[in-house]
Design a protein around this motif. Structure first.
Motif, PDB file in Angstrom:
ATOM      1  N   GLN A  59      -5.784  -0.721  -0.567  1.00  0.00           N
ATOM      2  CA  GLN A  59      -6.731  -1.705  -0.035  1.00  0.00           C
ATOM      3  C   GLN A  59      -6.542  -3.066  -0.701  1.00  0.00           C
ATOM      4  O   GLN A  59      -6.555  -4.094  -0.045  1.00  0.00           O
ATOM      5  N   LYS A  60      -6.307  -3.045  -2.026  1.00  0.00           N
ATOM      6  CA  LYS A  60      -6.087  -4.328  -2.706  1.00  0.00           C
ATOM      7  C   LYS A  60      -4.602  -4.670  -2.791  1.00  0.00           C
ATOM      8  O   LYS A  60      -4.227  -5.774  -3.150  1.00  0.00           O
ATOM      9  N   GLN A  61      -3.775  -3.709  -2.485  1.00  0.00           N
ATOM     10  CA  GLN A  61      -2.329  -3.901  -2.407  1.00  0.00           C
ATOM     11  C   GLN A  61      -1.713  -4.502  -3.671  1.00  0.00           C
ATOM     12  O   GLN A  61      -1.016  -5.516  -3.628  1.00  0.00           O
ATOM     13  N   VAL A  62      -2.032  -3.909  -4.811  1.00  0.00           N
ATOM     14  CA  VAL A  62      -1.403  -4.356  -6.057  1.00  0.00           C
ATOM     15  C   VAL A  62      -0.059  -3.643  -6.212  1.00  0.00           C
ATOM     16  O   VAL A  62       0.152  -2.564  -5.659  1.00  0.00           O
ATOM     17  N   VAL A  65       4.621  -4.089  -0.066  1.00  0.00           N
ATOM     18  CA  VAL A  65       5.252  -5.269  -0.672  1.00  0.00           C
ATOM     19  C   VAL A  65       5.044  -6.509   0.196  1.00  0.00           C
ATOM     20  O   VAL A  65       4.634  -7.565  -0.297  1.00  0.00           O
ATOM     21  N   THR A  66       5.269  -6.393   1.492  1.00  0.00           N
ATOM     22  CA  THR A  66       5.147  -7.589   2.344  1.00  0.00           C
ATOM     23  C   THR A  66       3.701  -8.078   2.379  1.00  0.00           C
ATOM     24  O   THR A  66       3.444  -9.276   2.309  1.00  0.00           O
ATOM     25  N   MET A  67       2.750  -7.138   2.445  1.00  0.00           N
ATOM     26  CA  MET A  67       1.330  -7.544   2.432  1.00  0.00           C
ATOM     27  C   MET A  67       0.998  -8.233   1.105  1.00  0.00           C
ATOM     28  O   MET A  67       0.328  -9.253   1.084  1.00  0.00           O
ATOM     29  N   SER A  68       1.493  -7.647   0.005  1.00  0.00           N
ATOM     30  CA  SER A  68       1.134  -8.197  -1.309  1.00  0.00           C
ATOM     31  C   SER A  68       1.786  -9.562  -1.532  1.00  0.00           C
ATOM     32  O   SER A  68       1.366 -10.322  -2.388  1.00  0.00           O
ATOM     33  N   GLU A  69       2.808  -9.873  -0.740  1.00  0.00           N
ATOM     34  CA  GLU A  69       3.470 -11.173  -0.911  1.00  0.00           C
ATOM     35  C   GLU A  69       3.019 -12.182   0.156  1.00  0.00           C
ATOM     36  O   GLU A  69       3.753 -13.088   0.538  1.00  0.00           O
ATOM     37  N   GLY A  70       1.810 -11.983   0.659  1.00  0.00           N
ATOM     38  CA  GLY A  70       1.193 -13.015   1.493  1.00  0.00           C
ATOM     39  C   GLY A  70       1.450 -12.913   2.980  1.00  0.00           C
ATOM     40  O   GLY A  70       1.311 -13.905   3.693  1.00  0.00           O
TER      41      GLY A  70
END
Ligand code: SAH
Ligand code: SF4
Length: 344
Positions: A35-38, A140-145
C-alpha cells in the motif's frame, strides 16, 4: 536469496511467528510493501529494528539486484530493465496517456513460443519469473513516481505458460489489502494455449484477455506462429467463446501486420469474421521492425485501409500506434537485453 515479495500473507505470518513478533506485524509489513510501496526495510518505521534485521538476513525486499530505466524523447514511454540474476534481465514499459498510466509487464525471461515476428521469441526462453519478480515490476515503477492504473501482460513471455505465478501476481494486483487495482484494468495477452485457457475455465478465473491472432488463416498462422500446430486457432476460438460466455470480461484480438504475409484483404476479412464470432475488438499493430526479425511493416495507408474495412463490416477496430520504438520498448521489441551478441 528469496525476496519478501515471493511470500503470501500466510507465509509472512508464519515467518513473523517464528521470529516471535506480534501477530499484527505481518499485516503492517504487507501494508508497507503493497500500500505504501516502500522498497527498503529501513522505511518500515514502525517495525522493530530487530525484526527488520532478521528479515533482511533471510529475504531481500526487491527481487532485483539492480534496475534502471530509459525514457524516450517525451517520456511517454519509459523502459525499465530489471536484473533478475547474474545473466538475465527482464523489461517492463510505463506508457503514459493524459489520464492514465499503463504498465506493460513481463511474465517470463524470454519466451519459448517462438513467434517468428517477435524479438522476445528470437531471444529464446530463459526462465519463468517468480511471483515476486512479476509483482516487483509494479512495486518499483509505482515507488518511482508512476501511479499505474492499468496493467497489460504484453511484455516478455507468454503469461499462460507461467500460469500459477501470473495468477498469484494478478491476485496481488487486485486484492484490497495489496495494490487494490481493478481487475477490469488488467489484461493478459496470450498466443493461445488450449490447455491453459481450459484451466482458466476450470479455476473460474475471470480475466480480460487479448489473443494474438497472427493470421486467422491456419496455414499462414502456422508459418509465423508454430504454436498453431498443437493449438489450432479454430479450437482456440471455440474455447475463447466458451470462456467469454461465463462472464462479461473483454476480449481483444491483436493482429500484428507483416508485409506480404498476413496483409491480404481476404485475411483481414477472416479476421473480421473471427472478431464477430467472438464479439471482440480488433487491435491492429504494425510490425515493429528489428534487424533480427525477417519481416517488414505495412504502409500506414494500408493499415488505415484495413481499419476502415473492419469498421465497415461492423467490427470495432483500432490501430495501436507504437510508442517507444526508439528505445526498443514497443511491443515485440522487448528482449534486446537478453539477446546474445550477433555472430558475423
Ligand atoms: N506472449 C503474449 C504477450 C506478449 S507479446 C502474446 O503473444 O500475446 C505482446 C503483443 O506484441 C502480441 O500481440 C504480439 O503479437 C505482439 N508482437 C510481437 N512481436 C511484435 C513486433 N515485432 N511488432 C509488433 N507487435 C509484436
Ligand atoms: Fe512469446 Fe508473445 Fe513473442 Fe509469441 S509474440 S514469442 S508468445 S512473447
Amino acid at each position: 536469496m528469496e525476496s519478501l515479495l515471493d511470500l503470501s500473507i500466510d507465509a509472512l505470518q508464519t515467518e513473523m511467528a517464528l521470529l516471535g513478533a506480534p501477530k499484527y506485524t505481518a499485516k503492517q509489513i504487507w501494508g508497507w510493501m503493497y500500500q505504501k510501496q516502500v522498497t527498503t526495510y529501513d522505511q518500515m518505521s514502525n517495525i522493530k529494528k530487530s525484526i527488520r534485521e532478521a528479515l533482511a538476513a533471510k529475504y531481500t525486499l526487491l527481487p532485483f539486484s539492480e534496475h534502471y530505466f530509459i525514457g524516450d524523447d517525451d517520456d511517454l514511454a519509459i523502459k525499465y530493465i530489471f536484473k533478475i540474476d547474474d545473466h538475465n534481465s527482464v523489461e517492463a514499459v510505463v506508457l503514459s496517456e493524459k489520464d492514465y498510466k499503463t504498465l506493460c509487464i513481463s511474465s517470463q525471461c524470454g519466451c519459448p513460443v517462438d513467434c517468428k515476428f517477435c524479438l522476445t521469441g528470437v531471444a529464446g526462453f530463459k526462465r519463468n519469473l517468480t511471483v515476486g519478480e512479476i509483482v516487483g515490476q509494479l512495486l518499483v515503477t509505482m515507488s518511482e513516481g508512476h501511479p499505474i492504473t492499468h496493467i497489460v501482460f504484453m511484455g516478455m513471455g507468454e503469461p499462460l505458460l507461467n500460469y500459477d505465478n501470473v495468477i498469484a501476481a494478478y491476485k496481488r494486483f487486485t486484492e484490497e489489502s495489496s495494490f487494490n487495482l481493478s481487475g477490469r484494468k488488467i489484461t493478459i495477452s496470450t498466443s493461445g494455449y488450449i490447455r491453459n485457457i481450459e484451466q482458466l475455465i476450470t479455476d473460474d478465473i475471470h480475466l480480460n484477455l487479448a489473443f494474438s491472432v497472427g493470421s486467422a488463416n491456419p496455414l499462414i498462422r502456422e508459418s509465423i506462429m508454430p504454436i498453431e500446430k498443437r493449438n489450432p486457432i479454430v479450437k482456440v476460438a471455440r474455447l475463447l467463446k466458451q470462456y467469454l460466455k461465463l462472464h462479461n470480461r473483454k476480449l481483444t484480438l491483436e493482429y500484428t501486420l507483416l508485409k506480404g504475409v498476413n496483409d491480404t484483404k481476404d485475411q483481414i476479412i477472416e479476421l473480421g469474421n473471427l472478431a464477430q464470432y467472438l464479439d471482440a475488438k480488433v487491435n491492429l499493430i504494425n510490425l515493429n521492425p528489428h534487424e533480427r526479425i525477417p519481416f517488414s511493416p505495412v504502409d500506414n495507408k494500408v493499415l488505415t485501409g484495413f481499419k476502415n474495412l473492419l469498421l465497415k463490416s461492423g467490427v470495432r477496430a483500432t490501430i495501436r500506434y507504437t510508442k517507444g520504438q526508439e528505445i526498443v520498448a514497443a511491443c515485440g521489441q522487448l528482449g534486446e537485453s537478453i539477446l546474445t551478441p550477433k555472430t558475423a
